[in-house]
Design a protein around this motif. Structure first.
Motif: not given
Length: 168
Positions: A22-34, A39-44, A76-83
């Protein structure tokens, strides 16, 4: 006999934990994993979202028998990416759904919109990951709005959507 999970399947399981938190799912950032599952956060900025919307609308208007989406998770083999944007034919989307959520099969077209926090090394890595997961093409929109089309190599225009402009 025990089976060995692929890296993508391991990332798929980790992703389920992330979206259930519940803490992570409402983050206002693009979330991916390496590749280590971190977890890798990418605010835009808002311009990034406007570019995503332009891409989605243009793909939907140009291509039939499929649909465009924003922020599509791909294990992916390199983590979960969000196109940032994707286009998948109806047939591919049905195949993707069979692999679970997030999908381990990429759609035909994956698009990344670069921002100040991205560089071409990161984009080249994502191109390879999406292509390895089955994408026919990966597009990268640079900060000037120029669209770079990639398959086995960089293309002058998309083979999948030849009428898509090279600048947004």
């Amino acid at each position: 006999m025990p089976t060995t999970k692929t890296h993508a399947e391991e990332h798929q399981e980790q992703w389920q934990e992330i979206v259930a938190d519940p803490i992570l799912r409402d983050l206002p950032y693009k979330v991916e994993t390496n590749h280590r599952g971190q977890i890798v956060l990418s605010p835009h900025k808002n311009q990034h979202s406007r570019q995503q919307k332009k891409i989605e609308k243009r793909l939907d208007s140009l291509l039939q028998s499929g649909e465009a989406f924003q922020e599509w998770a791909i294990a992916t083999s390199g983590g979960t990416k969000q196109a940032d944007a994707i286009w998948a034919s109806d047939e591919r989307r049905a195949e993707m759904e069979k692999t679970g959520d997030p999908t381990t099969l990429a759609p035909e077209i994956c698009v990344e919109v670069m921002s100040a926090s991205n560089d071409w090394d990161e984009m080249k890595a994502k191109i390879a990951l999406y292509r390895d997961a089955g994408a026919d093409e990966v597009w990268v929109v640079d900060e000037t709005g120029r669209v770079h089309f990639f398959a086995d190599e960089e293309l002058e225009q998309s083979d999948r959507a030849p009428d898509f402009p090279d600048t947004l």
